[in-house]
Enzyme design. Structure first.
Site, PDB file in Angstrom:
ATOM      1  CD  GLN A  11      -2.874  -0.783   2.474  1.00 15.11           C
ATOM      2  OE1 GLN A  11      -3.936  -0.250   2.185  1.00 15.11           O
ATOM      3  NE2 GLN A  11      -2.562  -1.100   3.716  1.00 15.11           N
ATOM      4  CB  THR A 105       3.424  -0.510  13.797  1.00 11.40           C
ATOM      5  OG1 THR A 105       2.121  -0.776  14.273  1.00 11.40           O
ATOM      6  CG2 THR A 105       4.388  -1.425  14.528  1.00 11.40           C
ATOM      7  CE1 TYR A 129       3.781  -5.548  11.387  1.00 12.45           C
ATOM      8  CE2 TYR A 129       2.434  -4.501  13.081  1.00 12.45           C
ATOM      9  CZ  TYR A 129       3.096  -4.447  11.862  1.00 12.45           C
ATOM     10  OH  TYR A 129       3.071  -3.277  11.136  1.00 12.45           O
ATOM     11  CE  LYS A 133       7.182  -2.202  11.270  1.00 12.44           C
ATOM     12  NZ  LYS A 133       7.606  -2.063   9.852  1.00 12.44           N
ATOM     13  CD1 TRP A 159      -4.907   1.408  13.530  1.00  8.33           C
ATOM     14  CD2 TRP A 159      -6.919   2.370  13.518  1.00  8.33           C
ATOM     15  NE1 TRP A 159      -5.482   1.192  14.764  1.00  8.33           N
ATOM     16  CE2 TRP A 159      -6.714   1.778  14.795  1.00  8.33           C
ATOM     17  CE3 TRP A 159      -8.117   3.040  13.294  1.00  8.33           C
ATOM     18  CZ2 TRP A 159      -7.658   1.830  15.804  1.00  8.33           C
ATOM     19  CZ3 TRP A 159      -9.061   3.116  14.310  1.00  8.33           C
ATOM     20  CH2 TRP A 159      -8.840   2.508  15.544  1.00  8.33           C
TER      21      TRP A 159
HETATM   22  N1  LIG Z   1      -1.060  -1.558   7.263  1.00  9.08           N
HETATM   23  C1  LIG Z   1      -1.182  -0.979   8.450  1.00  9.08           C
HETATM   24  O1  LIG Z   1      -2.285  -0.844   8.982  1.00  9.08           O
HETATM   25  C2  LIG Z   1       0.024  -0.443   9.170  1.00  9.08           C
HETATM   26  C3  LIG Z   1      -0.120   0.123  10.439  1.00  9.08           C
HETATM   27  C4  LIG Z   1       1.005   0.627  11.091  1.00  9.08           C
HETATM   28  C5  LIG Z   1       2.237   0.580  10.488  1.00  9.08           C
HETATM   29  N2  LIG Z   1       2.369   0.010   9.251  1.00  9.08           N
HETATM   30  C6  LIG Z   1       3.693  -0.039   8.642  1.00  9.08           C
HETATM   31  O2  LIG Z   1       3.637   0.731   7.464  1.00  9.08           O
HETATM   32  C7  LIG Z   1       4.514   0.168   6.476  1.00  9.08           C
HETATM   33  C8  LIG Z   1       3.767  -0.054   5.181  1.00  9.08           C
HETATM   34  O3  LIG Z   1       2.690  -0.940   5.389  1.00  9.08           O
HETATM   35  P1  LIG Z   1       1.697  -1.363   4.200  1.00  9.08           P
HETATM   36  O4  LIG Z   1       0.314  -1.236   4.722  1.00  9.08           O
HETATM   37  O5  LIG Z   1       2.085  -0.669   2.944  1.00  9.08           O
HETATM   38  O6  LIG Z   1       2.050  -2.911   4.086  1.00  9.08           O
HETATM   39  P2  LIG Z   1       1.666  -3.934   2.919  1.00  9.08           P
HETATM   40  O7  LIG Z   1       0.626  -3.362   2.030  1.00  9.08           O
HETATM   41  O8  LIG Z   1       1.416  -5.248   3.591  1.00  9.08           O
HETATM   42  O9  LIG Z   1       3.012  -4.036   2.069  1.00  9.08           O
HETATM   43  C9  LIG Z   1       4.148  -4.640   2.578  1.00  9.08           C
HETATM   44  C10 LIG Z   1       5.048  -4.971   1.413  1.00  9.08           C
HETATM   45  O10 LIG Z   1       6.224  -5.614   1.948  1.00  9.08           O
HETATM   46  C11 LIG Z   1       6.586  -6.611   1.035  1.00  9.08           C
HETATM   47  N3  LIG Z   1       7.338  -7.709   1.607  1.00  9.08           N
HETATM   48  C12 LIG Z   1       6.973  -8.534   2.609  1.00  9.08           C
HETATM   49  N4  LIG Z   1       7.898  -9.489   2.771  1.00  9.08           N
HETATM   50  C13 LIG Z   1       8.852  -9.271   1.849  1.00  9.08           C
HETATM   51  C14 LIG Z   1      10.062  -9.929   1.496  1.00  9.08           C
HETATM   52  N5  LIG Z   1      10.482 -11.038   2.126  1.00  9.08           N
HETATM   53  N6  LIG Z   1      10.810  -9.408   0.507  1.00  9.08           N
HETATM   54  C15 LIG Z   1      10.414  -8.310  -0.157  1.00  9.08           C
HETATM   55  N7  LIG Z   1       9.274  -7.646   0.107  1.00  9.08           N
HETATM   56  C16 LIG Z   1       8.502  -8.132   1.097  1.00  9.08           C
HETATM   57  C17 LIG Z   1       5.262  -7.178   0.511  1.00  9.08           C
HETATM   58  O11 LIG Z   1       5.540  -7.816  -0.707  1.00  9.08           O
HETATM   59  P3  LIG Z   1       4.442  -8.704  -1.469  1.00  9.08           P
HETATM   60  O12 LIG Z   1       3.513  -7.682  -2.078  1.00  9.08           O
HETATM   61  O13 LIG Z   1       5.240  -9.443  -2.478  1.00  9.08           O
HETATM   62  O14 LIG Z   1       3.814  -9.558  -0.442  1.00  9.08           O
HETATM   63  C18 LIG Z   1       4.404  -5.930   0.403  1.00  9.08           C
HETATM   64  O15 LIG Z   1       4.451  -5.393  -0.907  1.00  9.08           O
HETATM   65  C19 LIG Z   1       5.101  -1.089   7.121  1.00  9.08           C
HETATM   66  O16 LIG Z   1       6.336  -0.776   7.702  1.00  9.08           O
HETATM   67  C20 LIG Z   1       4.106  -1.432   8.216  1.00  9.08           C
HETATM   68  O17 LIG Z   1       4.708  -2.147   9.265  1.00  9.08           O
HETATM   69  C21 LIG Z   1       1.287  -0.490   8.575  1.00  9.08           C
END
Ligand SMILES: NC(=O)c1ccc[n+]([C@@H]2O[C@H](COP(=O)([O-])OP(=O)(O)OC[C@H]3O[C@@H](n4cnc5c(N)ncnc54)[C@H](OP(=O)(O)O)[C@@H]3O)[C@@H](O)[C@H]2O)c1
Length: 313
Positions: A11, A105, A129, A133, A159
């Site tokens: 995302q 996070t 998780y 982090k 979120w």
């Molecule tokens: N989503 C939330 O609600 C939330 C909340 C708080 C903080 N965050 C933080 O915000 C950041 C962005 O989150 P997001 O929502 O964009 O997450 P996301 O949509 O789940 O995207 C995570 C990406 O990481 C990639 N990834 C996972 N394992 C990998 C690996 N072994 N090698 C290469 N790439 C890998 C995934 O690849 P694939 O597409 O190939 O699976 C995916 O494209 C992260 O640091 C997350 O911890 C997110």
């Protein structure tokens, strides 16, 4: 400068790709987006080889292991991607005088505080998780030893919704399939648009053809306001109806339930409110607040715009 973005299919990665299309970020910069197919973050050698070959002056790591419940039984994977990989990136940036932008996070906190968490508050993650982090944050802080020529920002957010799976899309799907919904109303936080977060990240770290000089550290980055999951679901349903979507559920058919009535494998903090004062002060110091188009747009306006956009597709 060379800019390397990890996580191009996530995302936030997609939101960065969109932001960085603007000509004022493109000019004079070579930008590369990489996904799992090109660099598997499980493999430290692949990361190092890529960094040594591309020689980025700015690294943006949006990739992460984000399957919060699955992490309870896949802790090795979660720690490899959320702790080890960022550490490798941080060591590279610290020793090569590069800038690293990384994301963390609200789940690093246990949620027991009243009011908003500041960057000085003690972390105490409840889930694997959150722990992966948190340890990742610490590994990065250690890598940027005193007098390191590199700089870093860790933006803790909560979120997140964008182009990918998220709570808002789940509610919209369920609202088409069911005539009533039950949603937790005692876990508080701030929904954060990936677009908004990428905008903040780009302005904070990019100053034309060079990395912006900012104060290294952890910052909380969420939009104005706060809500709970029930409040968010109600707004999503109302916004979708206003945008002309056909739903089975009306806002009055959504019932609030306590988190204790909806058990998940990974415990979540009851309070995820993050204070953004530190980031606000830094952005003001850098003269960026007036330049950031959406810094002061509250979470609910952003969610309404997002649902409206989804309704057009
Ligand atoms: N989503 C939330 O609600 C939330 C909340 C708080 C903080 N965050 C933080 O915000 C950041 C962005 O989150 P997001 O929502 O964009 O997450 P996301 O949509 O789940 O995207 C995570 C990406 O990481 C990639 N990834 C996972 N394992 C990998 C690996 N072994 N090698 C290469 N790439 C890998 C995934 O690849 P694939 O597409 O190939 O699976 C995916 O494209 C992260 O640091 C997350 O911890 C997110």
């Amino acid at each position: 400068m060379n800019i390397l973005v990890f996580g191009k299919d996530g995302q936030l990665g997609k939101a960065f790709e969109q932001q960085l299309q603007h000509s004022f970020f493109q000019r004079g910069n070579t930008i590369r987006f990489v996904g799992r197919d090109e660099c598997d973050l499980m493999d430290a050698i692949q990361i190092t080889d890529l960094l040594n070959a591309f020689k980025p002056q700015l690294l943006i790591n949006t990739a992460a292991y984000t399957a919060v419940d699955q992490a309870e039984t896949e802790s090795d994977l979660a720690f490899a991607i959320n702790t080890k990989a960022p550490e490798v990136m941080a060591k590279y940036a610290a020793s090569h005088g590069a800038t690293l932008l990384h994301f963390s996070t609200d789940y690093v906190f246990d949620g027991s505080k009243r009011g908003s968490y500041t960057e000085l508050d003690r972390t105490n993650p409840l889930s694997v998780y959150g722990k992966s982090k948190e340890v990742g944050e610490r590994a990065m802080l250690n890598a940027f030893f005193d007098n390191s020529p590199g700089q870093f920002a860790i933006l803790r957010t909560s979120w997140v919704y964008g182009d990918g799976g998220n709570f808002i899309r789940t509610i919209l799907r369920l609202a088409k399939e069911r005539t009533s919904l039950q949603v937790i109303d005692d876990q508080y936080g701030v929904p954060t648009s990936a677009t908004w977060l990428a905008e903040v990240g780009c302005y904070l770290t990019i100053d034309g053809e060079k990395p912006r000089q900012f104060t290294s550290g952890i910052y909380h980055a969420v939009p104005l306001g706060e809500t709970n999951w029930y409040g968010l679901a109600s707004l999503v349903v109302q916004s979708a109806l206003d945008a002309g979507q056909q739903l089975q559920v009306s806002p009055t058919a959504i019932s609030p339930i306590p988190a204790s009535g909806y058990r998940l494998p990974a415990p979540r903090p009851m309070n995820s409110r993050l204070s953004t004062n530190k980031l606000q002060i830094e952005l003001e110091r850098l003269g960026l607040v007036s330049k950031l188009p959406h810094w002061n747009t509250p979470w609910d306006e952003q969610v309404t715009a997002y649902v409206k956009q989804l309704s057009k597709n």
